[in-house]
Structure formats: structure tokens, C-alpha cells
Enzyme design. Structure first.
Site, PDB file in Angstrom:
ATOM      1  N   LYS A 136      72.060  46.947  39.140  1.00 56.88           N
ATOM      2  CA  LYS A 136      72.369  45.700  38.407  1.00 56.88           C
ATOM      3  C   LYS A 136      71.882  44.436  39.125  1.00 56.88           C
ATOM      4  O   LYS A 136      71.644  43.423  38.477  1.00 56.88           O
ATOM      5  CB  LYS A 136      73.875  45.597  38.142  1.00 56.88           C
ATOM      6  CG  LYS A 136      74.369  46.570  37.079  1.00 56.88           C
ATOM      7  CD  LYS A 136      75.839  46.329  36.760  1.00 56.88           C
ATOM      8  CE  LYS A 136      76.372  47.386  35.817  1.00 56.88           C
ATOM      9  NZ  LYS A 136      77.763  47.150  35.434  1.00 56.88           N
ATOM     10  N   ASN A 157      73.135  43.682  33.236  1.00 56.68           N
ATOM     11  CA  ASN A 157      73.343  45.050  32.738  1.00 56.68           C
ATOM     12  C   ASN A 157      72.592  45.310  31.433  1.00 56.68           C
ATOM     13  O   ASN A 157      72.656  46.405  30.893  1.00 56.68           O
ATOM     14  CB  ASN A 157      74.844  45.337  32.537  1.00 56.68           C
ATOM     15  CG  ASN A 157      75.368  44.729  31.261  1.00 56.68           C
ATOM     16  OD1 ASN A 157      74.977  43.629  30.881  1.00 56.68           O
ATOM     17  ND2 ASN A 157      76.241  45.443  30.571  1.00 56.68           N
ATOM     18  N   ASP A 169      78.744  42.803  30.381  1.00 51.88           N
ATOM     19  CA  ASP A 169      80.036  43.273  30.916  1.00 51.88           C
ATOM     20  C   ASP A 169      81.075  42.159  30.800  1.00 51.88           C
ATOM     21  O   ASP A 169      82.233  42.406  30.475  1.00 51.88           O
ATOM     22  CB  ASP A 169      79.904  43.643  32.408  1.00 51.88           C
ATOM     23  CG  ASP A 169      79.217  44.979  32.621  1.00 51.88           C
ATOM     24  OD1 ASP A 169      79.298  45.847  31.731  1.00 51.88           O
ATOM     25  OD2 ASP A 169      78.585  45.160  33.689  1.00 51.88           O
ATOM     26  N   ALA A 201      87.017  42.983  44.766  1.00 56.39           N
ATOM     27  CA  ALA A 201      85.989  41.935  44.840  1.00 56.39           C
ATOM     28  C   ALA A 201      84.604  42.556  44.992  1.00 56.39           C
ATOM     29  O   ALA A 201      83.773  42.093  45.780  1.00 56.39           O
ATOM     30  CB  ALA A 201      86.296  40.992  46.005  1.00 56.39           C
ATOM     31  N   ARG A 236      90.663  44.241  49.830  1.00 52.50           N
ATOM     32  CA  ARG A 236      90.775  44.858  51.144  1.00 52.50           C
ATOM     33  C   ARG A 236      89.946  44.069  52.157  1.00 52.50           C
ATOM     34  O   ARG A 236      90.409  43.747  53.236  1.00 52.50           O
ATOM     35  CB  ARG A 236      90.267  46.313  51.028  1.00 52.50           C
ATOM     36  CG  ARG A 236      90.283  47.089  52.302  1.00 52.50           C
ATOM     37  CD  ARG A 236      89.851  48.508  52.058  1.00 52.50           C
ATOM     38  NE  ARG A 236      88.460  48.614  51.584  1.00 52.50           N
ATOM     39  CZ  ARG A 236      87.829  49.747  51.330  1.00 52.50           C
ATOM     40  NH1 ARG A 236      88.478  50.902  51.476  1.00 52.50           N
ATOM     41  NH2 ARG A 236      86.587  49.771  50.917  1.00 52.50           N
ATOM     42  N   THR A 237      88.705  43.732  51.775  1.00 54.17           N
ATOM     43  CA  THR A 237      87.840  42.945  52.657  1.00 54.17           C
ATOM     44  C   THR A 237      87.900  41.487  52.189  1.00 54.17           C
ATOM     45  O   THR A 237      87.345  41.133  51.139  1.00 54.17           O
ATOM     46  CB  THR A 237      86.383  43.461  52.565  1.00 54.17           C
ATOM     47  OG1 THR A 237      86.412  44.881  52.700  1.00 54.17           O
ATOM     48  CG2 THR A 237      85.491  42.847  53.630  1.00 54.17           C
ATOM     49  N   LYS A 252      84.700  39.302  51.085  1.00 52.56           N
ATOM     50  CA  LYS A 252      84.094  39.513  49.754  1.00 52.56           C
ATOM     51  C   LYS A 252      84.836  38.720  48.686  1.00 52.56           C
ATOM     52  O   LYS A 252      84.228  38.153  47.775  1.00 52.56           O
ATOM     53  CB  LYS A 252      84.084  40.999  49.408  1.00 52.56           C
ATOM     54  CG  LYS A 252      83.076  41.797  50.204  1.00 52.56           C
ATOM     55  CD  LYS A 252      82.767  43.070  49.440  1.00 52.56           C
ATOM     56  CE  LYS A 252      82.357  44.181  50.354  1.00 52.56           C
ATOM     57  NZ  LYS A 252      82.437  45.494  49.709  1.00 52.56           N
ATOM     58  N   LEU A 261      89.731  48.269  34.894  1.00 55.23           N
ATOM     59  CA  LEU A 261      88.349  48.461  34.431  1.00 55.23           C
ATOM     60  C   LEU A 261      88.018  49.951  34.313  1.00 55.23           C
ATOM     61  O   LEU A 261      87.127  50.339  33.576  1.00 55.23           O
ATOM     62  CB  LEU A 261      87.343  47.793  35.373  1.00 55.23           C
ATOM     63  CG  LEU A 261      87.442  46.294  35.612  1.00 55.23           C
ATOM     64  CD1 LEU A 261      86.146  45.772  36.190  1.00 55.23           C
ATOM     65  CD2 LEU A 261      87.773  45.534  34.341  1.00 55.23           C
TER      66      LEU A 261
HETATM   67  P1  NDP Z   1      81.991  48.129  43.909  1.00 58.03           P
HETATM   68  O1  NDP Z   1      81.641  49.327  44.721  1.00 58.03           O
HETATM   69  O2  NDP Z   1      81.045  46.985  43.855  1.00 58.03           O
HETATM   70  O3  NDP Z   1      83.405  47.527  44.443  1.00 58.03           O
HETATM   71  C1  NDP Z   1      84.461  48.399  44.775  1.00 58.03           C
HETATM   72  C2  NDP Z   1      85.757  47.624  44.972  1.00 58.03           C
HETATM   73  O4  NDP Z   1      86.797  48.578  45.228  1.00 58.03           O
HETATM   74  C3  NDP Z   1      85.774  46.670  46.171  1.00 58.03           C
HETATM   75  O5  NDP Z   1      86.650  45.607  45.927  1.00 58.03           O
HETATM   76  C4  NDP Z   1      86.325  47.572  47.291  1.00 58.03           C
HETATM   77  O6  NDP Z   1      86.940  46.870  48.351  1.00 58.03           O
HETATM   78  C5  NDP Z   1      87.387  48.332  46.517  1.00 58.03           C
HETATM   79  N1  NDP Z   1      87.743  49.602  47.128  1.00 58.03           N
HETATM   80  C6  NDP Z   1      87.005  50.740  47.136  1.00 58.03           C
HETATM   81  N2  NDP Z   1      87.669  51.722  47.788  1.00 58.03           N
HETATM   82  C7  NDP Z   1      88.862  51.172  48.178  1.00 58.03           C
HETATM   83  C8  NDP Z   1      89.996  51.690  48.882  1.00 58.03           C
HETATM   84  N3  NDP Z   1      90.045  52.944  49.296  1.00 58.03           N
HETATM   85  N4  NDP Z   1      91.043  50.859  49.106  1.00 58.03           N
HETATM   86  C9  NDP Z   1      91.013  49.584  48.660  1.00 58.03           C
HETATM   87  N5  NDP Z   1      89.970  49.030  48.003  1.00 58.03           N
HETATM   88  C10 NDP Z   1      88.908  49.822  47.761  1.00 58.03           C
HETATM   89  O7  NDP Z   1      82.327  48.677  42.451  1.00 58.03           O
HETATM   90  P2  NDP Z   1      82.218  47.905  41.047  1.00 58.03           P
HETATM   91  O8  NDP Z   1      82.760  46.544  41.248  1.00 58.03           O
HETATM   92  O9  NDP Z   1      80.858  48.079  40.492  1.00 58.03           O
HETATM   93  O10 NDP Z   1      83.194  48.774  40.116  1.00 58.03           O
HETATM   94  C11 NDP Z   1      84.609  48.770  40.304  1.00 58.03           C
HETATM   95  C12 NDP Z   1      85.280  49.647  39.247  1.00 58.03           C
HETATM   96  O11 NDP Z   1      85.088  49.094  37.963  1.00 58.03           O
HETATM   97  C13 NDP Z   1      84.697  51.066  39.200  1.00 58.03           C
HETATM   98  O12 NDP Z   1      85.764  51.962  39.197  1.00 58.03           O
HETATM   99  C14 NDP Z   1      83.942  51.125  37.891  1.00 58.03           C
HETATM  100  O13 NDP Z   1      84.013  52.416  37.327  1.00 58.03           O
HETATM  101  C15 NDP Z   1      84.676  50.104  37.039  1.00 58.03           C
HETATM  102  N6  NDP Z   1      83.798  49.492  36.018  1.00 58.03           N
HETATM  103  C16 NDP Z   1      84.095  49.670  34.687  1.00 58.03           C
HETATM  104  C17 NDP Z   1      83.300  49.113  33.696  1.00 58.03           C
HETATM  105  C18 NDP Z   1      83.639  49.338  32.246  1.00 58.03           C
HETATM  106  O14 NDP Z   1      82.782  49.132  31.366  1.00 58.03           O
HETATM  107  N7  NDP Z   1      84.859  49.706  31.913  1.00 58.03           N
HETATM  108  C19 NDP Z   1      82.100  48.318  34.023  1.00 58.03           C
HETATM  109  C20 NDP Z   1      81.881  48.158  35.443  1.00 58.03           C
HETATM  110  C21 NDP Z   1      82.718  48.739  36.396  1.00 58.03           C
HETATM  111  P3  NDP Z   1      86.066  46.332  49.615  1.00 58.03           P
HETATM  112  O15 NDP Z   1      85.396  45.083  49.135  1.00 58.03           O
HETATM  113  O16 NDP Z   1      87.087  46.079  50.653  1.00 58.03           O
HETATM  114  O17 NDP Z   1      85.098  47.421  49.964  1.00 58.03           O
END
Ligand code: NDP
Length: 298
Positions: free
Chosen positions: A80, A101, A116, A141, A165-166, A169, A236
Site C-alpha cells: 500500500k 489501496n 479504506d 498505530a 504498544r510503541t 508510532k 477492523l
Molecule cells: P500493521 O502491521 O501496520 O500494524 C499492526 C498494529 O498492531 C500496530 O499498532 C502494532 O503495534 C499492533 N500489534 C501487533 N501485534 C501486537 C501485540 N502482540 N501486542 C500489541 N500490539 C500489537 O497492520 P495494519 O495496520 O495494516 O492492520 C491492522 C489490522 O487491521 C489487521 O488485523 C488487519 O487485518 C485489519 N484491517 C482490516 C481491514 C478491513 O477492511 N476490515 C483493512 C485493513 C486492515 P506496534 O506499533 O507496537 O508494533
């Protein structure tokens, strides 16, 4: 290499007058063909939606798609952001969000959009919620959270807390969006500081990937009492249908919605851009039923 060389099993011999599709990696489990092929079939349009498995050389793949007449494309994980330099223009909202997207064919190349963001807004409105003057708590985030934060400010939310968590970000998104909209509306927080959010009624939006896998434990903020402030909660994630976050929201008295309608409307909006049509709510509901059957009857 022809763009059709990137298609996956089950699509190799598809024949249609017009093609649309999606780039991603992995791509095998995408639900988007259900949305677009149902729309085309219902409208009597001879157009098929093809998943393209792009493992490298994104630039060459976009060029092939354009040269071979592909009308439009969705772009999913992990491309993306990476797709942006290969487009002739990018819609201002997609530029501010920093993710594209949807690619729409123009006479000189593809133009990039982000559906989105309005897709989630439409899903929220369709459940009877308002964003104007709302107060929002976002968990997460990552990439999707950027679109969610933009949506909140675009539709007039009064205050948005981003808990992640971070911390860095969350702060990056808050800084970018506060600058973009010229107001200090978004407050970033690290997960352990969630108690600094004042007692009030909020829309909670779960944007982390926690809950995606069966067996994932509690959401980012584990304190059950925190969710008492949720008037409603949107996750989401749509599979599983009820994540631990949504279970907590309901348990604490809030209305809970998953991300399947966001998926539906981001797809419908892309289809409208490609085909210059307006999809009725009646047809959207038919597609939604198809999606639910496909995802939840397995
Ligand atoms: P990213 O990988 O960019 O971000 C992941 C996020 O999850 C970050 O905030 C990360 O925190 C956090 N995270 C991951 N693992 C953990 C953990 N173990 N504990 C705490 N925080 C955690 O993913 P996206 O933003 O692209 O997607 C996020 C979700 O949204 C996905 O599940 C995806 O399937 C869903 N989604 C749904 C859509 C829909 O059409 N319904 C469209 C787009 C996404 P940190 O920053 O600390 O790493």
C-alpha cells in the site's frame, strides 16, 4: 512477463471482456473477488476480478497491468505504500494517509486512492453511529490506523486518543494528522498510560492485529473496566467474527461491530470509481450476505 502470469490457481483460464484485480502477497485467501464478481454479475457487466500474486518487481507488474488494459486494481499488504511512486497522481486524502489501496486507470497511467478510509466511515454510519463531534479511542498505530485517524478528523471528531504498544508510532500519526488538519485533536499514548484518558463516552476502534488469530489473548489494554467507557466498539478485524476486543465491548454494555462492512464498502467504493456507477444499498446488502456466507460458513 504478462500480467496474467501473476494470476493464482483457479483464475488461470478466466475469460471476460474487462479485468480488474488485486495485487498482494500473500493473496490466495483474498475475499475481494466475492465483492466485485457479485457486483459485476448483478449489474450484467462482463468483468472479472483477478488476484495477482506479486512477489517482487512491483513496478514491472503495474506497467504490465496498464499496458494490458487492466481497468483498475486494489492494492493490499504489503504494497500500500510501496505502490505510490509508480502512480501518475494520488488523491490528496490517500497522500495524507500515506497509503493507496485502489488504482484507477487514466489516459496516462494509474491514479491512486484510499477507499479504506471512506469505507470504514460508511460502515460506521450504516450502524447508526456519528463521527461528527465524537470522542474516539483508537487501539493501534499501524498502517490501517493512519487511515482511521484521518477519517476521524475528516468527519469532525472532537478528540481522538491513539493508544499503542510503541508510543513513537502513535505520536507520528498524531503529529502528521494534527498538522494536516491544523488542530491539536489527536493525543498519542503508550499502552500503559491508558488511564490518563478522561472518563467519558467514546467510540472505540480496534486497529491492532491482536485478535486476528484464534487463541490471541486479551486486547492491547487488558483492563476490563476501561471498556465501560465504550458506547460502541469497532474492530477492523472481521475473521474471527467476534474478537476478544468485541467480546469485552459487549460484556461492558457497548454495541460491537467487526470489520466486514469496512471490507465491503472499501470494495464497493473502488468498484464505483472503476466503473463510474453508483451501487445501491440493496445491492450492497446482497454482496454483504455473500461475504458473510463465504467467511463464516467455513
Ligand atoms: P500493521 O502491521 O501496520 O500494524 C499492526 C498494529 O498492531 C500496530 O499498532 C502494532 O503495534 C499492533 N500489534 C501487533 N501485534 C501486537 C501485540 N502482540 N501486542 C500489541 N500490539 C500489537 O497492520 P495494519 O495496520 O495494516 O492492520 C491492522 C489490522 O487491521 C489487521 O488485523 C488487519 O487485518 C485489519 N484491517 C482490516 C481491514 C478491513 O477492511 N476490515 C483493512 C485493513 C486492515 P506496534 O506499533 O507496537 O508494533
Amino acid at each position: 512477463m504478462s500480467i496474467m502470469d501473476y494470476t493464482i490457481e483457479g483464475y488461470k483460464n478466466v475469460q471476460a471482456k474487462q479485468y480488474i484485480g488485486i495485487f498482494g502477497n500473500p493473496i490466495k485467501h483474498t475475499l475481494s473477488p466475492v465483492i466485485h464478481d457479485t457486483l459485476s454479475k448483478s449489474l450484467g457487466v462482463d468483468e472479472r476480478y483477478i488476484p495477482f500474486h506479486i512477489t517482487d518487481n512491483l513496478k514491472a507488474a503495474v506497467e504490465s497491468a496498464y499496458d494490458e488494459g487492466i481497468l483498475g486494481l486494489n492494492i493490499t499488504v504489503p504494497y500500500k505504500q510501496e505502490i505510490m511512486p509508480y502512480l501518475v497522481d494520488i488523491d490528496p486524502a490517500a497522500k495524507a494517509i500515506g497509503a493507496v489501496n485502489t488504482l484507477v486507470r487514466t489516459e496516462v497511467g494509474y491514479m491512486g486512492y484510499n477507499t479504506d478510509m471512506p469505507g470504514l466511515a460508511k460502515a460506521i454510519f450504516s450502524e447508526g453511529m456519528e463521527l461528527k463531534d465524537s470522542k474516539v479511542v483508537m487501539l493501534g498505530a499501524g498502517g490501517a490506523a493512519r487511515a482511521v485517524a484521518y477519517m476521524c478528523l475528516y468527519y469532525g471528531a472532537k478528540r481522538v486518543y491513539i493508544v499503542n504498544r510503541t508510543f513513537e508510532k502513535a505520536k507520528n500519526i498524531a503529529d502528521d494528522m494534527n498538522t494536516e488538519f491544523g488542530k491539536e485533536c489527536i493525543i498519542p499514548l503508550s499502552a500503559q498510560d491508558y488511564k490518563s484518558i478522561p472518563e467519558d463516552r467514546y467510540i472505540f476502534i480496534q486497529c491492532t492485529s491482536v485478535g486476528l488469530h484464534n487463541g490471541d489473548g486479551l486486547p492491547l489494554v487488558e483492563d476490563k473496566e476501561f471498556y465501560r467507557m465504550a458506547e460502541c466498539g469497532v474492530d477492523l478485524i472481521y475473521n474471527p467474527a467476534k474478537t476478544p476486543f468485541l467480546q469485552l465491548i459487549e460484556e461492558m454494555g457497548g454495541k460491537a461491530f467487526n470489520g466486514l462492512k469496512m471490507l465491503l464498502y472499501q470494495g464497493i467504493m473502488a468498484y464505483e470509481l472503476w466503473n463510474q456507477v453508483e451501487i445501491s444499498e440493496e445491492l450492497a446488502n446482497i454482496v454483504y450476505s455473500e461475504l458473510k456466507n463465504t467467511v463464516y460458513s467455513k
